[in-house]
Scaffold this motif. Structure first.
Motif, mmCIF file in Angstrom:
data_model
loop_
_atom_site.group_PDB
_atom_site.id
_atom_site.type_symbol
_atom_site.label_atom_id
_atom_site.label_comp_id
_atom_site.label_asym_id
_atom_site.label_seq_id
_atom_site.Cartn_x
_atom_site.Cartn_y
_atom_site.Cartn_z
ATOM 1 N N ASP A 1 -4.073 2.503 -5.667
ATOM 2 C CA ASP A 1 -4.717 2.297 -4.381
ATOM 3 C C ASP A 1 -5.766 1.200 -4.531
ATOM 4 O O ASP A 1 -6.786 1.391 -5.176
ATOM 5 N N VAL A 2 -5.505 0.057 -3.919
ATOM 6 C CA VAL A 2 -6.435 -1.067 -4.045
ATOM 7 C C VAL A 2 -7.383 -1.176 -2.855
ATOM 8 O O VAL A 2 -8.210 -2.062 -2.810
ATOM 9 N N HIS A 3 -7.258 -0.262 -1.898
ATOM 10 C CA HIS A 3 -8.075 -0.353 -0.704
ATOM 11 C C HIS A 3 -9.412 0.353 -0.843
ATOM 12 O O HIS A 3 -10.278 0.176 -0.010
ATOM 13 N N SER B 1 -4.082 2.512 3.474
ATOM 14 C CA SER B 1 -3.473 2.407 2.149
ATOM 15 C C SER B 1 -2.257 3.314 2.012
ATOM 16 O O SER B 1 -1.274 2.966 1.356
ATOM 17 N N LEU B 2 -2.292 4.487 2.661
ATOM 18 C CA LEU B 2 -1.130 5.368 2.626
ATOM 19 C C LEU B 2 0.030 4.736 3.392
ATOM 20 O O LEU B 2 1.175 4.769 2.930
ATOM 21 N N GLU B 3 -0.257 4.152 4.537
ATOM 22 C CA GLU B 3 0.790 3.491 5.321
ATOM 23 C C GLU B 3 1.431 2.366 4.510
ATOM 24 O O GLU B 3 2.653 2.232 4.465
ATOM 25 N N GLU B 4 0.608 1.591 3.836
ATOM 26 C CA GLU B 4 1.121 0.506 2.998
ATOM 27 C C GLU B 4 1.988 1.046 1.857
ATOM 28 O O GLU B 4 3.071 0.532 1.587
ATOM 29 N N ALA B 5 1.520 2.092 1.196
ATOM 30 C CA ALA B 5 2.272 2.669 0.077
ATOM 31 C C ALA B 5 3.605 3.258 0.537
ATOM 32 O O ALA B 5 4.639 3.081 -0.121
#
Length: 114
Positions: free
Chosen positions: A6-8, A38-42
């Protein structure tokens, strides 16, 4: 972390890793429109690369309508399985009827085995 970190900095994506026939994304904490990025991106990244995506919901303490909408959108893109949702999430899914659309499993192992 063993996978994509997680980079956010909001800390909701706990881990992300290959498992069996799919990809597992483990999330934690309260998931709402302010913490969901970040969850949406992952999840979207996993759906782009894998036919099976498992959300490990063991450590999710809260999810709101924006979280539910994310899951329903992702459900249309890939085989999404929700593993170990807690009482609050099960109640959210039941009240909205999402439990008839989303695939819920008691554990990541059960989700992988189906």
């Amino acid at each position: 972390m063993t996978g994509a970190e997680d980079v956010h900095g909001d800390g909701v994506v706990e881990d992300s890793y290959a498992a069996g026939p799919g990809w597992v994304v483990a999330a934690r904490g309260e998931l709402d429109q302010d913490t969901l990025a970040s969850l949406e991106e992952a999840l979207n990244s996993a759906a782009d690369r894998h036919r099976l995506v498992i959300l490990d919901a063991t450590s999710i303490t809260f999810g709101d309508s924006s979280f539910l909408n994310l899951l329903l959108r992702l459900h249309r893109l890939t085989a999404l399985r929700i593993a170990a949702p807690g009482e609050q999430l099960r109640r959210l899914f039941a009240l909205t009827g999402a439990d008839t659309v989303l695939s819920l499993y008691p554990s990541v192992e059960d989700a992988l085995g189906s």
